[in-house]
Design a protein around this motif. Structure first.
Motif, PDB file in Angstrom:
ATOM      1  N   ASP A  12       0.821  -1.217   0.000  1.00  0.00           N
ATOM      2  CA  ASP A  12       0.000   0.000   0.000  1.00  0.00           C
ATOM      3  C   ASP A  12       0.850   1.260   0.000  1.00  0.00           C
ATOM      4  O   ASP A  12       0.404   2.313  -0.451  1.00  0.00           O
ATOM      5  CB  ASP A  12      -0.938   0.025   1.210  1.00  0.00           C
ATOM      6  N   ILE A  13       2.071   1.162   0.493  1.00  0.00           N
ATOM      7  CA  ILE A  13       2.956   2.336   0.521  1.00  0.00           C
ATOM      8  C   ILE A  13       3.170   2.853  -0.892  1.00  0.00           C
ATOM      9  O   ILE A  13       3.019   4.048  -1.162  1.00  0.00           O
ATOM     10  CB  ILE A  13       4.290   2.000   1.221  1.00  0.00           C
ATOM     11  N   ALA A  14       3.485   1.949  -1.827  1.00  0.00           N
ATOM     12  CA  ALA A  14       3.681   2.350  -3.221  1.00  0.00           C
ATOM     13  C   ALA A  14       2.347   2.597  -3.916  1.00  0.00           C
ATOM     14  O   ALA A  14       2.207   3.568  -4.667  1.00  0.00           O
ATOM     15  CB  ALA A  14       4.477   1.289  -3.969  1.00  0.00           C
ATOM     16  N   SER A  15       1.359   1.758  -3.654  1.00  0.00           N
ATOM     17  CA  SER A  15       0.059   1.883  -4.329  1.00  0.00           C
ATOM     18  C   SER A  15      -0.590   3.233  -4.084  1.00  0.00           C
ATOM     19  O   SER A  15      -1.155   3.847  -4.988  1.00  0.00           O
ATOM     20  CB  SER A  15      -0.898   0.789  -3.864  1.00  0.00           C
ATOM     21  N   TYR A  16      -0.513   3.710  -2.842  1.00  0.00           N
ATOM     22  CA  TYR A  16      -1.139   4.975  -2.490  1.00  0.00           C
ATOM     23  C   TYR A  16      -0.163   6.147  -2.524  1.00  0.00           C
ATOM     24  O   TYR A  16      -0.529   7.270  -2.200  1.00  0.00           O
ATOM     25  CB  TYR A  16      -1.798   4.884  -1.105  1.00  0.00           C
ATOM     26  N   GLY A  17       1.082   5.884  -2.876  1.00  0.00           N
ATOM     27  CA  GLY A  17       2.072   6.955  -2.957  1.00  0.00           C
ATOM     28  C   GLY A  17       2.331   7.619  -1.618  1.00  0.00           C
ATOM     29  O   GLY A  17       2.474   8.837  -1.551  1.00  0.00           O
ATOM     30  N   LEU A  18       2.380   6.805  -0.563  1.00  0.00           N
ATOM     31  CA  LEU A  18       2.599   7.383   0.768  1.00  0.00           C
ATOM     32  C   LEU A  18       3.981   8.019   0.832  1.00  0.00           C
ATOM     33  O   LEU A  18       4.961   7.453   0.353  1.00  0.00           O
ATOM     34  CB  LEU A  18       2.469   6.310   1.849  1.00  0.00           C
ATOM     35  N   GLY A  19       4.058   9.176   1.463  1.00  0.00           N
ATOM     36  CA  GLY A  19       5.324   9.881   1.578  1.00  0.00           C
ATOM     37  C   GLY A  19       5.882   9.912   2.978  1.00  0.00           C
ATOM     38  O   GLY A  19       7.068  10.162   3.177  1.00  0.00           O
ATOM     39  N   ALA A  20       5.017   9.659   3.970  1.00  0.00           N
ATOM     40  CA  ALA A  20       5.480   9.721   5.358  1.00  0.00           C
ATOM     41  C   ALA A  20       4.671   8.763   6.218  1.00  0.00           C
ATOM     42  O   ALA A  20       3.463   8.604   6.023  1.00  0.00           O
ATOM     43  CB  ALA A  20       5.341  11.145   5.896  1.00  0.00           C
ATOM     44  N   MET A  21       5.366   8.124   7.153  1.00  0.00           N
ATOM     45  CA  MET A  21       4.732   7.226   8.115  1.00  0.00           C
ATOM     46  C   MET A  21       5.277   7.529   9.498  1.00  0.00           C
ATOM     47  O   MET A  21       6.376   8.075   9.647  1.00  0.00           O
ATOM     48  CB  MET A  21       5.011   5.760   7.759  1.00  0.00           C
ATOM     49  N   LEU A  22       4.497   7.132  10.509  1.00  0.00           N
ATOM     50  CA  LEU A  22       4.861   7.412  11.890  1.00  0.00           C
ATOM     51  C   LEU A  22       4.574   6.205  12.763  1.00  0.00           C
ATOM     52  O   LEU A  22       3.538   5.566  12.629  1.00  0.00           O
ATOM     53  CB  LEU A  22       4.029   8.595  12.412  1.00  0.00           C
ATOM     54  N   SER A  23       5.498   5.896  13.649  1.00  0.00           N
ATOM     55  CA  SER A  23       5.239   4.929  14.712  1.00  0.00           C
ATOM     56  C   SER A  23       4.750   5.713  15.911  1.00  0.00           C
ATOM     57  O   SER A  23       5.529   6.352  16.615  1.00  0.00           O
ATOM     58  CB  SER A  23       6.515   4.158  15.092  1.00  0.00           C
ATOM     59  N   GLY A  24       3.444   5.684  16.115  1.00  0.00           N
ATOM     60  CA  GLY A  24       2.856   6.300  17.289  1.00  0.00           C
ATOM     61  C   GLY A  24       2.878   5.308  18.443  1.00  0.00           C
ATOM     62  O   GLY A  24       3.576   4.294  18.407  1.00  0.00           O
ATOM     63  N   MET A  25       2.086   5.571  19.446  1.00  0.00           N
ATOM     64  CA  MET A  25       2.050   4.719  20.631  1.00  0.00           C
ATOM     65  C   MET A  25       1.661   3.293  20.254  1.00  0.00           C
ATOM     66  O   MET A  25       0.636   3.058  19.638  1.00  0.00           O
ATOM     67  CB  MET A  25       1.061   5.290  21.642  1.00  0.00           C
ATOM     68  N   GLY A  26       2.508   2.348  20.562  1.00  0.00           N
ATOM     69  CA  GLY A  26       2.231   0.939  20.309  1.00  0.00           C
ATOM     70  C   GLY A  26       2.587   0.468  18.913  1.00  0.00           C
ATOM     71  O   GLY A  26       2.454  -0.710  18.608  1.00  0.00           O
ATOM     72  N   ALA A  27       3.036   1.357  18.040  1.00  0.00           N
ATOM     73  CA  ALA A  27       3.368   0.984  16.665  1.00  0.00           C
ATOM     74  C   ALA A  27       4.835   0.606  16.584  1.00  0.00           C
ATOM     75  O   ALA A  27       5.699   1.429  16.344  1.00  0.00           O
ATOM     76  CB  ALA A  27       3.041   2.125  15.709  1.00  0.00           C
ATOM     77  N   LYS A  28       5.084  -0.654  16.821  1.00  0.00           N
ATOM     78  CA  LYS A  28       6.466  -1.149  16.843  1.00  0.00           C
ATOM     79  C   LYS A  28       6.582  -2.358  15.924  1.00  0.00           C
ATOM     80  O   LYS A  28       5.575  -2.925  15.514  1.00  0.00           O
ATOM     81  CB  LYS A  28       6.849  -1.505  18.272  1.00  0.00           C
ATOM     82  N   PRO A  29       7.801  -2.762  15.612  1.00  0.00           N
ATOM     83  CA  PRO A  29       7.966  -3.944  14.766  1.00  0.00           C
ATOM     84  C   PRO A  29       7.625  -5.224  15.543  1.00  0.00           C
ATOM     85  O   PRO A  29       7.587  -5.224  16.782  1.00  0.00           O
ATOM     86  CB  PRO A  29       9.449  -3.908  14.396  1.00  0.00           C
ATOM     87  N   ALA A  30       7.416  -6.297  14.798  1.00  0.00           N
ATOM     88  CA  ALA A  30       7.115  -7.587  15.433  1.00  0.00           C
ATOM     89  C   ALA A  30       8.247  -8.000  16.365  1.00  0.00           C
ATOM     90  O   ALA A  30       8.010  -8.519  17.461  1.00  0.00           O
ATOM     91  CB  ALA A  30       6.874  -8.645  14.368  1.00  0.00           C
ATOM     92  N   VAL A  31       9.478  -7.766  15.941  1.00  0.00           N
ATOM     93  CA  VAL A  31      10.654  -8.041  16.773  1.00  0.00           C
ATOM     94  C   VAL A  31      11.127  -6.682  17.281  1.00  0.00           C
ATOM     95  O   VAL A  31      11.747  -5.920  16.553  1.00  0.00           O
ATOM     96  CB  VAL A  31      11.763  -8.753  15.963  1.00  0.00           C
ATOM     97  N   ASN A  32      10.828  -6.383  18.538  1.00  0.00           N
ATOM     98  CA  ASN A  32      11.082  -5.049  19.088  1.00  0.00           C
ATOM     99  C   ASN A  32      12.511  -4.938  19.624  1.00  0.00           C
ATOM    100  O   ASN A  32      12.758  -4.902  20.821  1.00  0.00           O
ATOM    101  CB  ASN A  32      10.059  -4.726  20.179  1.00  0.00           C
ATOM    102  N   THR A  33      13.439  -4.890  18.685  1.00  0.00           N
ATOM    103  CA  THR A  33      14.859  -4.697  18.976  1.00  0.00           C
ATOM    104  C   THR A  33      15.358  -3.613  18.024  1.00  0.00           C
ATOM    105  O   THR A  33      14.667  -3.303  17.033  1.00  0.00           O
ATOM    106  CB  THR A  33      15.667  -5.993  18.726  1.00  0.00           C
ATOM    107  N   PRO A  34      16.534  -3.063  18.275  1.00  0.00           N
ATOM    108  CA  PRO A  34      17.057  -2.094  17.301  1.00  0.00           C
ATOM    109  C   PRO A  34      17.122  -2.660  15.885  1.00  0.00           C
ATOM    110  O   PRO A  34      16.751  -1.983  14.924  1.00  0.00           O
ATOM    111  CB  PRO A  34      18.444  -1.760  17.854  1.00  0.00           C
ATOM    112  N   ASN A  35      17.548  -3.917  15.744  1.00  0.00           N
ATOM    113  CA  ASN A  35      17.589  -4.516  14.400  1.00  0.00           C
ATOM    114  C   ASN A  35      16.188  -4.733  13.838  1.00  0.00           C
ATOM    115  O   ASN A  35      15.977  -4.619  12.632  1.00  0.00           O
ATOM    116  CB  ASN A  35      18.368  -5.832  14.406  1.00  0.00           C
ATOM    117  N   GLY A  36      15.227  -5.039  14.702  1.00  0.00           N
ATOM    118  CA  GLY A  36      13.843  -5.166  14.266  1.00  0.00           C
ATOM    119  C   GLY A  36      13.312  -3.855  13.715  1.00  0.00           C
ATOM    120  O   GLY A  36      12.622  -3.828  12.694  1.00  0.00           O
ATOM    121  N   TRP A  37      13.630  -2.747  14.391  1.00  0.00           N
ATOM    122  CA  TRP A  37      13.237  -1.418  13.908  1.00  0.00           C
ATOM    123  C   TRP A  37      13.888  -1.130  12.561  1.00  0.00           C
ATOM    124  O   TRP A  37      13.242  -0.654  11.635  1.00  0.00           O
ATOM    125  CB  TRP A  37      13.617  -0.339  14.916  1.00  0.00           C
ATOM    126  N   LEU A  38      15.172  -1.420  12.460  1.00  0.00           N
ATOM    127  CA  LEU A  38      15.894  -1.162  11.217  1.00  0.00           C
ATOM    128  C   LEU A  38      15.297  -1.976  10.076  1.00  0.00           C
ATOM    129  O   LEU A  38      15.053  -1.450   8.987  1.00  0.00           O
ATOM    130  CB  LEU A  38      17.378  -1.497  11.405  1.00  0.00           C
TER     131      LEU A  38
END
Length: 105
Positions: A12-38
């Motif tokens: 959907d990022i490409a389909s909708y031409g999204l230009g910016a995203m945000l990790s708000g409260m609780g929006a973290k990767p499945a593996v919540n480590t620095p490498n998971g974020w990367l």
């Protein structure tokens, strides 16, 4: 700007031409480590750059109280609480620490 948890399919990022995203409260990767974020942000970047224009995605993390989505991160009080301390040095340290941590990703 779209909140990360609102995107259920990375395509959907490409389909909708999204230009910016945000990790708000609780929006973290499945593996919540620095490498998971990367890995998560790199996946989003690859999707954005596969769009028609190939423009990189601007990605942000809500860190107003510290990076609360990152396991083990320091969490800071609300600005009103920091202001009530009347300690400008403390407020500066909190702002500096939040900014420095945010720039490491």
């Amino acid at each position: 700007l779209v909140e990360k948890n609102s995107v259920h399919d990375v395509n959907d990022i490409a389909s909708y031409g999204l230009g910016a995203m945000l990790s708000g409260m609780g929006a973290k990767p499945a593996v919540n480590t620095p490498n998971g974020w990367l890995d998560m942000v790199r996946t989003f970047q690859r999707a954005a750059q596969s769009s028609r224009l190939g423009i990189p995605l601007l990605y942000g993390a809500d860190a107003i109280h510290g990076h609360s989505n990152v396991f083990g991160a320091t969490i800071f009080p609300h600005m009103i609480g920091l202001g009530a301390t009347r300690d400008a040095d403390l407020q500066g340290l909190v702002a500096c620490h939040t900014k420095l941590v945010g720039n490491r990703a």
